[in-house]
Design a protein around this motif. Structure first.
Motif, PDB file in Angstrom:
ATOM      1  N   MET A   1      -9.354  -5.198  10.705  1.00  0.00           N
ATOM      2  CA  MET A   1      -9.886  -4.048   9.938  1.00  0.00           C
ATOM      3  C   MET A   1      -9.286  -2.739  10.430  1.00  0.00           C
ATOM      4  N   LEU A   2      -8.507  -2.841  11.490  1.00  0.00           N
ATOM      5  CA  LEU A   2      -7.946  -1.638  12.111  1.00  0.00           C
ATOM      6  C   LEU A   2      -7.077  -0.868  11.132  1.00  0.00           C
ATOM      7  N   PHE A   3      -6.122  -1.549  10.508  1.00  0.00           N
ATOM      8  CA  PHE A   3      -5.184  -0.875   9.629  1.00  0.00           C
ATOM      9  C   PHE A   3      -5.835  -0.489   8.318  1.00  0.00           C
ATOM     10  N   PHE A   4      -6.839  -1.222   7.887  1.00  0.00           N
ATOM     11  CA  PHE A   4      -7.629  -0.824   6.712  1.00  0.00           C
ATOM     12  C   PHE A   4      -8.242   0.548   6.984  1.00  0.00           C
ATOM     13  N   SER A   5      -8.879   0.718   8.149  1.00  0.00           N
ATOM     14  CA  SER A   5      -9.471   2.016   8.494  1.00  0.00           C
ATOM     15  C   SER A   5      -8.402   3.097   8.608  1.00  0.00           C
ATOM     16  N   TYR A   6      -7.259   2.743   9.208  1.00  0.00           N
ATOM     17  CA  TYR A   6      -6.174   3.698   9.375  1.00  0.00           C
ATOM     18  C   TYR A   6      -5.686   4.210   8.024  1.00  0.00           C
ATOM     19  N   PHE A   7      -5.474   3.285   7.078  1.00  0.00           N
ATOM     20  CA  PHE A   7      -4.986   3.707   5.755  1.00  0.00           C
ATOM     21  C   PHE A   7      -6.035   4.490   4.988  1.00  0.00           C
ATOM     22  N   LYS A   8      -7.318   4.166   5.188  1.00  0.00           N
ATOM     23  CA  LYS A   8      -8.382   4.944   4.524  1.00  0.00           C
ATOM     24  C   LYS A   8      -8.316   6.391   4.973  1.00  0.00           C
ATOM     25  N   ASP A   9      -8.013   6.614   6.261  1.00  0.00           N
ATOM     26  CA  ASP A   9      -7.894   7.989   6.762  1.00  0.00           C
ATOM     27  C   ASP A   9      -6.669   8.692   6.202  1.00  0.00           C
ATOM     28  N   LEU A  10      -5.712   7.889   5.704  1.00  0.00           N
ATOM     29  CA  LEU A  10      -4.440   8.456   5.261  1.00  0.00           C
ATOM     30  C   LEU A  10      -4.429   8.752   3.763  1.00  0.00           C
ATOM     31  N   VAL A  11      -5.556   8.481   3.064  1.00  0.00           N
ATOM     32  CA  VAL A  11      -5.594   8.687   1.605  1.00  0.00           C
ATOM     33  C   VAL A  11      -5.315  10.142   1.299  1.00  0.00           C
ATOM     34  N   GLY A  12      -4.445  10.373   0.313  1.00  0.00           N
ATOM     35  CA  GLY A  12      -4.069  11.725  -0.063  1.00  0.00           C
ATOM     36  C   GLY A  12      -2.738  12.150   0.504  1.00  0.00           C
ATOM     37  N   ARG A  13      -2.190  11.377   1.454  1.00  0.00           N
ATOM     38  CA  ARG A  13      -0.909  11.740   2.068  1.00  0.00           C
ATOM     39  C   ARG A  13       0.233  11.072   1.319  1.00  0.00           C
ATOM     40  N   GLU A  14       1.431  11.662   1.479  1.00  0.00           N
ATOM     41  CA  GLU A  14       2.639  11.103   0.869  1.00  0.00           C
ATOM     42  C   GLU A  14       3.188   9.998   1.767  1.00  0.00           C
ATOM     43  N   VAL A  15       3.404   8.823   1.169  1.00  0.00           N
ATOM     44  CA  VAL A  15       3.985   7.725   1.938  1.00  0.00           C
ATOM     45  C   VAL A  15       5.097   7.089   1.127  1.00  0.00           C
ATOM     46  N   THR A  16       5.946   6.331   1.801  1.00  0.00           N
ATOM     47  CA  THR A  16       6.977   5.565   1.114  1.00  0.00           C
ATOM     48  C   THR A  16       6.746   4.098   1.422  1.00  0.00           C
ATOM     49  N   VAL A  17       6.480   3.316   0.376  1.00  0.00           N
ATOM     50  CA  VAL A  17       6.240   1.889   0.562  1.00  0.00           C
ATOM     51  C   VAL A  17       7.531   1.141   0.278  1.00  0.00           C
ATOM     52  N   GLU A  18       7.997   0.377   1.260  1.00  0.00           N
ATOM     53  CA  GLU A  18       9.191  -0.421   1.048  1.00  0.00           C
ATOM     54  C   GLU A  18       8.759  -1.859   0.852  1.00  0.00           C
ATOM     55  N   LEU A  19       9.167  -2.450  -0.276  1.00  0.00           N
ATOM     56  CA  LEU A  19       8.731  -3.791  -0.609  1.00  0.00           C
ATOM     57  C   LEU A  19       9.718  -4.816  -0.085  1.00  0.00           C
ATOM     58  N   LYS A  20       9.302  -6.069  -0.122  1.00  0.00           N
ATOM     59  CA  LYS A  20      10.152  -7.146   0.377  1.00  0.00           C
ATOM     60  C   LYS A  20      11.372  -7.361  -0.522  1.00  0.00           C
ATOM     61  N   ASN A  21      11.320  -6.863  -1.774  1.00  0.00           N
ATOM     62  CA  ASN A  21      12.489  -6.991  -2.650  1.00  0.00           C
ATOM     63  C   ASN A  21      13.382  -5.750  -2.534  1.00  0.00           C
ATOM     64  N   ASP A  22      13.228  -4.988  -1.449  1.00  0.00           N
ATOM     65  CA  ASP A  22      14.053  -3.814  -1.118  1.00  0.00           C
ATOM     66  C   ASP A  22      13.770  -2.599  -1.989  1.00  0.00           C
ATOM     67  N   LEU A  23      12.787  -2.694  -2.892  1.00  0.00           N
ATOM     68  CA  LEU A  23      12.410  -1.527  -3.686  1.00  0.00           C
ATOM     69  C   LEU A  23      11.593  -0.580  -2.808  1.00  0.00           C
ATOM     70  N   ALA A  24      11.925   0.708  -2.833  1.00  0.00           N
ATOM     71  CA  ALA A  24      11.172   1.689  -2.052  1.00  0.00           C
ATOM     72  C   ALA A  24      10.518   2.674  -3.013  1.00  0.00           C
ATOM     73  N   ILE A  25       9.201   2.838  -2.887  1.00  0.00           N
ATOM     74  CA  ILE A  25       8.443   3.699  -3.800  1.00  0.00           C
ATOM     75  C   ILE A  25       7.774   4.795  -2.990  1.00  0.00           C
ATOM     76  N   ARG A  26       8.026   6.042  -3.385  1.00  0.00           N
ATOM     77  CA  ARG A  26       7.381   7.162  -2.707  1.00  0.00           C
ATOM     78  C   ARG A  26       6.215   7.643  -3.572  1.00  0.00           C
ATOM     79  N   GLY A  27       5.068   7.903  -2.965  1.00  0.00           N
ATOM     80  CA  GLY A  27       3.932   8.375  -3.755  1.00  0.00           C
ATOM     81  C   GLY A  27       2.796   8.816  -2.869  1.00  0.00           C
TER      82      GLY A  27
END
Lengths: 132, 93
Positions: free
Chosen positions: B1-27
């Protein structure tokens, strides 16, 4: 009416064994419990405890798809999801030249300041390899 | 649950998610759940020429299992907090 010999046995049993009560593993003292609790925190019992020793240290992570990471370990969990700081990612690709058919091994490097890594891609975690 | 809590604190911030198919999405991180599924808003694909997939997509739901990395803002959360939470989680597990 109790017979003489049976009372005698009864008294003997009490007088002989009474002093030996200190050998009984009676309740653990409060100090014993505190010591065991702090030992539990720092004891290395399972592989995840070995990773705990590397918290806030630089580590080397081998991932699937011929990727490697070198960074400072800030957080991890039982799935090996991790948060690394000041990360260098190395992607190794092998290209085969169409004409010469030779293999070209290419290592692409990239720096990321702060990275969450999903645990299902992790193969191994280790202190950084020192290449002379 | 550690990272779940960490990401909840990060809501509203800009992040870049890199997927396993090499697609990178910024949002902008909109929400997260216990499986670390991610909802992003105002999304843009990072290398638009290489991945002309989601040119018109502005909001998306990403299944947690397809994520390879999430590039986080360096001033995301207090590092000491992370270290303490990790030690507690490691002991309890």
């Amino acid at each position: 009416m109790y017979s003489g010999p049976s009372i005698y046995c009864f008294v003997v049993i009490i007088t002989v064994f009474q002093p030996l009560r200190f050998l009984l593993p009676w309740k653990e003292g409060a100090t014993d419990r505190k010591r065991m609790a702090s030992e539990e925190e720092s004891a290395v019992k399972e592989p995840l405890d070995l990773i705990r020793l590397s918290l806030d240290e630089r580590i080397y992570v081998k991932l699937r798809s011929d990727r490697e990471l070198r960074g400072k370990l800030h957080a991890y969990d039982q799935h090996l999801n991790m948060i690394l700081g000041d990360v260098e990612e190395i992607v190794t690709t092998v290209e085969i030249d169409d004409e010469t058919y030779e293999e070209i091994v290419r290592a692409t490097r990239r720096m990321v300041p702060f990275l969450f890594v999903r645990g299902d891609g992790v193969i191994l975690v280790s202190p950084p390899l020192r290449t002379a | 649950m550690l990272f779940f809590s960490y990401f909840k604190d990060l809501v509203g911030r800009e992040v870049t998610v890199e997927l396993k198919n090499d697609l990178a999405i910024r949002g902008t991180l909109h929400s997260v759940d216990q499986y670390l599924n991610i909802k992003l808003e105002n999304t843009r694909v990072v290398d638009q020429d290489k991945h002309p997939h989601m040119l018109s997509v502005r909001n998306c739901f990403i299944r947690g299992s397809v994520v390879r990395y999430v590039q986080l803002p360096p001033d995301g959360v207090d590092i000491e907090l992370l270290h303490d939470a990790t030690r507690r989680e490691a002991r309890g597990g």
